[in-house]
Design a protein around this motif. Structure first.
Motif, PDB file in Angstrom:
ATOM      1  N   PRO A 211       0.808  -1.234   0.000  1.00 12.82           N
ATOM      2  CA  PRO A 211       0.000   0.000   0.000  1.00 12.82           C
ATOM      3  C   PRO A 211       0.834   1.273   0.000  1.00 12.82           C
ATOM      4  CG  PRO A 211      -0.144  -1.172   2.118  1.00 12.82           C
ATOM      5  CD  PRO A 211       0.472  -2.109   1.146  1.00 12.82           C
ATOM      6  N   LEU A 212       2.003   1.260   0.620  1.00 13.96           N
ATOM      7  CA  LEU A 212       2.834   2.463   0.646  1.00 13.96           C
ATOM      8  C   LEU A 212       3.471   2.753  -0.700  1.00 13.96           C
ATOM      9  CD1 LEU A 212       4.632   2.116   4.105  1.00 13.96           C
ATOM     10  CD2 LEU A 212       2.728   3.635   3.501  1.00 13.96           C
ATOM     11  N   LEU A 213       3.570   1.721  -1.537  1.00 17.26           N
ATOM     12  CA  LEU A 213       4.218   1.890  -2.833  1.00 17.26           C
ATOM     13  C   LEU A 213       3.222   2.090  -3.965  1.00 17.26           C
ATOM     14  CD1 LEU A 213       6.931  -0.918  -2.565  1.00 17.26           C
ATOM     15  CD2 LEU A 213       7.186   1.519  -2.081  1.00 17.26           C
ATOM     16  N   ALA A 214       1.952   1.894  -3.685  1.00 15.15           N
ATOM     17  CA  ALA A 214       0.942   1.952  -4.739  1.00 15.15           C
ATOM     18  C   ALA A 214       0.964   3.299  -5.448  1.00 15.15           C
ATOM     19  CB  ALA A 214      -0.441   1.694  -4.136  1.00 15.15           C
ATOM     20  N   GLY A 215       1.045   3.238  -6.761  1.00 12.22           N
ATOM     21  CA  GLY A 215       0.930   4.453  -7.575  1.00 12.22           C
ATOM     22  C   GLY A 215       2.253   5.117  -7.880  1.00 12.22           C
ATOM     23  N   ASP A 216       3.141   5.280  -6.896  1.00 10.92           N
ATOM     24  CA  ASP A 216       4.377   6.045  -7.126  1.00 10.92           C
ATOM     25  C   ASP A 216       5.491   5.544  -6.210  1.00 10.92           C
ATOM     26  OD1 ASP A 216       6.253   7.854  -7.837  1.00 10.92           O
ATOM     27  OD2 ASP A 216       5.042   9.646  -7.416  1.00 10.92           O
ATOM     28  N   PRO A 217       6.079   4.384  -6.544  1.00 13.96           N
ATOM     29  CA  PRO A 217       7.134   3.838  -5.675  1.00 13.96           C
ATOM     30  C   PRO A 217       8.362   4.750  -5.596  1.00 13.96           C
ATOM     31  CG  PRO A 217       7.002   2.610  -7.733  1.00 13.96           C
ATOM     32  CD  PRO A 217       5.794   3.491  -7.675  1.00 13.96           C
ATOM     33  N   GLU A 218       8.682   5.473  -6.660  1.00 15.86           N
ATOM     34  CA  GLU A 218       9.837   6.364  -6.632  1.00 15.86           C
ATOM     35  C   GLU A 218       9.644   7.481  -5.612  1.00 15.86           C
ATOM     36  OE1 GLU A 218      10.905   7.841 -10.426  1.00 15.86           O
ATOM     37  OE2 GLU A 218      11.397   5.871 -11.263  1.00 15.86           O
ATOM     38  N   ARG A 219       8.439   8.007  -5.562  1.00 17.76           N
ATOM     39  CA  ARG A 219       8.166   9.061  -4.586  1.00 17.76           C
ATOM     40  C   ARG A 219       8.302   8.531  -3.173  1.00 17.76           C
ATOM     41  NH1 ARG A 219       2.577  12.644  -3.999  1.00 17.76           N
ATOM     42  NH2 ARG A 219       3.266  13.882  -2.198  1.00 17.76           N
ATOM     43  N   TYR A 220       7.885   7.288  -2.944  1.00 12.75           N
ATOM     44  CA  TYR A 220       8.014   6.687  -1.619  1.00 12.75           C
ATOM     45  C   TYR A 220       9.471   6.629  -1.194  1.00 12.75           C
ATOM     46  CZ  TYR A 220       8.635   2.958   1.785  1.00 12.75           C
ATOM     47  OH  TYR A 220       9.041   2.230   2.867  1.00 12.75           O
ATOM     48  N   HIS A 221      10.354   6.149  -2.074  1.00  8.64           N
ATOM     49  CA  HIS A 221      11.760   6.018  -1.737  1.00  8.64           C
ATOM     50  C   HIS A 221      12.424   7.381  -1.554  1.00  8.64           C
ATOM     51  CE1 HIS A 221      12.221   1.683  -1.979  1.00  8.64           C
ATOM     52  NE2 HIS A 221      11.457   1.685  -3.055  1.00  8.64           N
ATOM     53  N   GLN A 222      12.028   8.346  -2.334  1.00  8.77           N
ATOM     54  CA  GLN A 222      12.593   9.690  -2.192  1.00  8.77           C
ATOM     55  C   GLN A 222      12.170  10.317  -0.870  1.00  8.77           C
ATOM     56  OE1 GLN A 222      11.447  12.519  -5.215  1.00  8.77           O
ATOM     57  NE2 GLN A 222      13.257  13.785  -4.826  1.00  8.77           N
ATOM     58  N   GLU A 223      10.908  10.176  -0.509  1.00  9.10           N
ATOM     59  CA  GLU A 223      10.432  10.731   0.747  1.00  9.10           C
ATOM     60  C   GLU A 223      11.067  10.012   1.942  1.00  9.10           C
ATOM     61  OE1 GLU A 223       6.199  10.483   0.539  1.00  9.10           O
ATOM     62  OE2 GLU A 223       5.999  12.337  -0.654  1.00  9.10           O
ATOM     63  N   ARG A 224      11.274   8.727   1.806  1.00  9.25           N
ATOM     64  CA  ARG A 224      11.933   7.968   2.871  1.00  9.25           C
ATOM     65  C   ARG A 224      13.381   8.444   3.033  1.00  9.25           C
ATOM     66  NH1 ARG A 224      14.615   2.886   3.184  1.00  9.25           N
ATOM     67  NH2 ARG A 224      14.333   1.880   5.209  1.00  9.25           N
ATOM     68  N   ALA A 225      14.067   8.688   1.917  1.00 13.65           N
ATOM     69  CA  ALA A 225      15.440   9.188   1.980  1.00 13.65           C
ATOM     70  C   ALA A 225      15.482  10.569   2.623  1.00 13.65           C
ATOM     71  CB  ALA A 225      16.037   9.253   0.570  1.00 13.65           C
ATOM     72  N   SER A 226      14.505  11.400   2.309  1.00 17.67           N
ATOM     73  CA  SER A 226      14.440  12.738   2.886  1.00 17.67           C
ATOM     74  C   SER A 226      14.222  12.672   4.397  1.00 17.67           C
ATOM     75  CB  SER A 226      13.306  13.534   2.225  1.00 17.67           C
ATOM     76  OG  SER A 226      13.232  14.837   2.741  1.00 17.67           O
ATOM     77  N   ALA A 227      13.380  11.726   4.833  1.00 17.26           N
ATOM     78  CA  ALA A 227      13.120  11.577   6.271  1.00 17.26           C
ATOM     79  C   ALA A 227      14.383  11.122   7.003  1.00 17.26           C
ATOM     80  CB  ALA A 227      11.975  10.581   6.486  1.00 17.26           C
ATOM     81  N   VAL A 228      15.115  10.188   6.411  1.00 12.85           N
ATOM     82  CA  VAL A 228      16.363   9.718   7.015  1.00 12.85           C
ATOM     83  C   VAL A 228      17.361  10.859   7.106  1.00 12.85           C
ATOM     84  CG1 VAL A 228      18.383   8.228   6.656  1.00 12.85           C
ATOM     85  CG2 VAL A 228      16.079   7.310   6.324  1.00 12.85           C
ATOM     86  N   LEU A 229      17.432  11.668   6.061  1.00 13.17           N
ATOM     87  CA  LEU A 229      18.350  12.800   6.030  1.00 13.17           C
ATOM     88  C   LEU A 229      18.032  13.789   7.145  1.00 13.17           C
ATOM     89  CD1 LEU A 229      20.673  14.088   4.416  1.00 13.17           C
ATOM     90  CD2 LEU A 229      18.958  15.161   2.961  1.00 13.17           C
ATOM     91  N   ASP A 230      16.760  14.151   7.261  1.00 14.48           N
ATOM     92  CA  ASP A 230      16.354  15.104   8.293  1.00 14.48           C
ATOM     93  C   ASP A 230      16.618  14.562   9.688  1.00 14.48           C
ATOM     94  OD1 ASP A 230      15.535  16.870   6.364  1.00 14.48           O
ATOM     95  OD2 ASP A 230      13.424  16.335   6.477  1.00 14.48           O
ATOM     96  N   GLU A 231      16.323  13.280   9.895  1.00 13.92           N
ATOM     97  CA  GLU A 231      16.512  12.660  11.206  1.00 13.92           C
ATOM     98  C   GLU A 231      17.993  12.611  11.573  1.00 13.92           C
ATOM     99  OE1 GLU A 231      15.547  10.883  14.791  1.00 13.92           O
ATOM    100  OE2 GLU A 231      14.227  11.806  13.291  1.00 13.92           O
ATOM    101  N   SER A 232      18.842  12.366  10.582  1.00 13.91           N
ATOM    102  CA  SER A 232      20.278  12.266  10.835  1.00 13.91           C
ATOM    103  C   SER A 232      20.899  13.599  11.225  1.00 13.91           C
ATOM    104  CB  SER A 232      20.986  11.729   9.584  1.00 13.91           C
ATOM    105  OG  SER A 232      20.513  10.448   9.240  1.00 13.91           O
ATOM    106  N   LEU A 233      20.348  14.684  10.692  1.00 12.62           N
ATOM    107  CA  LEU A 233      20.971  15.992  10.858  1.00 12.62           C
ATOM    108  C   LEU A 233      20.409  16.826  12.004  1.00 12.62           C
ATOM    109  CD1 LEU A 233      21.111  17.136   7.118  1.00 12.62           C
ATOM    110  CD2 LEU A 233      22.967  16.141   8.461  1.00 12.62           C
ATOM    111  N   LYS A 234      19.168  16.577  12.384  1.00 10.13           N
ATOM    112  CA  LYS A 234      18.456  17.548  13.214  1.00 10.13           C
ATOM    113  C   LYS A 234      19.122  17.826  14.555  1.00 10.13           C
ATOM    114  CE  LYS A 234      15.095  14.351  15.324  1.00 10.13           C
ATOM    115  NZ  LYS A 234      13.643  14.065  15.482  1.00 10.13           N
ATOM    116  N   GLU A 235      19.622  16.803  15.224  1.00 13.52           N
ATOM    117  CA  GLU A 235      20.204  17.009  16.550  1.00 13.52           C
ATOM    118  C   GLU A 235      21.490  17.817  16.468  1.00 13.52           C
ATOM    119  OE1 GLU A 235      21.872  14.444  20.367  1.00 13.52           O
ATOM    120  OE2 GLU A 235      20.611  13.476  18.864  1.00 13.52           O
ATOM    121  N   THR A 236      22.374  17.454  15.558  1.00 15.98           N
ATOM    122  CA  THR A 236      23.654  18.147  15.443  1.00 15.98           C
ATOM    123  C   THR A 236      23.492  19.535  14.851  1.00 15.98           C
ATOM    124  OG1 THR A 236      24.640  15.976  15.032  1.00 15.98           O
ATOM    125  CG2 THR A 236      26.035  17.895  14.638  1.00 15.98           C
TER     126      THR A 236
END
Length: 291
Positions: A197-222
């Motif tokens: 269900p998370l990939l339905a319709g636009d799997p590329e957008r899912y992976h890009q948004e997931r990468a963006s979330a990881v990026l934000d989470e990695s940087l926010k504290e520092t």
């Protein structure tokens, strides 16, 4: 106790470039600089010592290399506190021991040995794979070596693995007063289906948004501890080793986290760090991660 920057000197052109870069780095961070040269002349010239009153050729060579390095460092920046030592062992062992008491170890991309034509010398690769402190391999073009791009490039992997590298990258950007480019590469597997269900319709957008979330989470504290550092975030589709190597052409330093893998061949770096150390167009900092 202040831990010095340690730079290996061997009299090679690559070694002198690493020395110049290390002097600038020491000045930026107000750290002492320790020049070390590995020499095993005693092992091979013990017999000669008993037959001649002349100084052994190996000892003379080692002293000349260190003396030239000290003179060059002083001409580059006389304000940097420089100490030296000639240590009787192979370069890899010397630098690994020094790493236990250093802020970072800095090496050139090639040495004086028989394999100087390799993309990265065996000593630099071994030290980057095993040292307990950050290791910086100085490579790249004149613009990157001189810091003209005014940009530190950080490769962001999984958030749990990059904390040490993130802190290192922010400190470098702050000391240089430059931009921090934080990049997270992502890929959409060709065989992936849209049944989930998370990939339905636009799997590329899912992976890009997931990468963006990881990026934000990695940087926010520092990032909160370095409000003056300008951060540019980017998620880029493609293999991480290719994305970062390509972007290194516009950076003064590439920072990577490394969780070493133990194999039958000993400690090994991952593909991204290994590729960057051989092909990046700027100096590369490999920052070890907690086990």
């Amino acid at each position: 106790m202040v831990r010095p920057l340690v730079v290996g000197v061997d009299g090679s052109e690559a070694g002198f470039l690493a020395l110049d870069w290390a002097v600038d780095e020491a000045a930026r961070h107000e750290l002492p600089l320790r020049l070390v040269h590995a020499s095993r002349w005693e092992r091979y010239e013990d017999v000669a010592l008993g037959l001649s009153l002349k100084r052994p050729a190996g000892e003379v060579l080692a002293d000349n290399i260190v003396g030239a390095a000290v003179e060059r460092a002083g001409l580059h920046n006389a304000a940097v506190d420089v100490s030296t030592q000639v240590l009787g062992d192979d370069p890899e062992s010397v630098l690994l021991r020094e790493a236990d008491h250093a802020s970072a170890v800095i090496v050139g991309s090639r040495g004086r040995g028989a394999f100087t034509g390799l993309l990265l010398g065996s000593v630099g690769l071994a030290v980057a794979a095993r040292a307990r402190c950050p290791v910086i391999v100085v490579r790249g073009d004149k613009a990157g070596l001189a810091g003209r791009h005014e940009r530190v490039l950080l490769g962001v992997g999984d958030s749990a693995e990059v904390s040490e590298a993130v802190g290192f990258a922010f400190r470098e950007a702050a000391a240089r007063g430059c931009v921090l480019d934080a990049v997270r590469a992502w890929r959409c597997p060709a065989h992936e289906t849209t049944d989930h269900p998370l990939l339905a319709g636009d799997p590329e957008r899912y992976h890009q948004e997931r990468a963006s979330a990881v990026l934000d989470e990695s940087l926010k504290e520092t990032a909160g501890a370095y409000p003056a550092v300008r951060v540019r975030r980017a998620t880029v589709e493609g293999p991480a080793h290719k994305v970062l190597t390509r972007r290194s052409a516009a950076a003064d330093l590439l920072v990577l986290g490394a969780r070493r893998r133990d194999s039958r061949l000993g400690l090994q770096l991952g593909r991204v760090a290994h590729t960057a150390l051989h092909h990046a167009e700027c100096p590369v900092a490999v920052v070890p991660q907690p086990a």
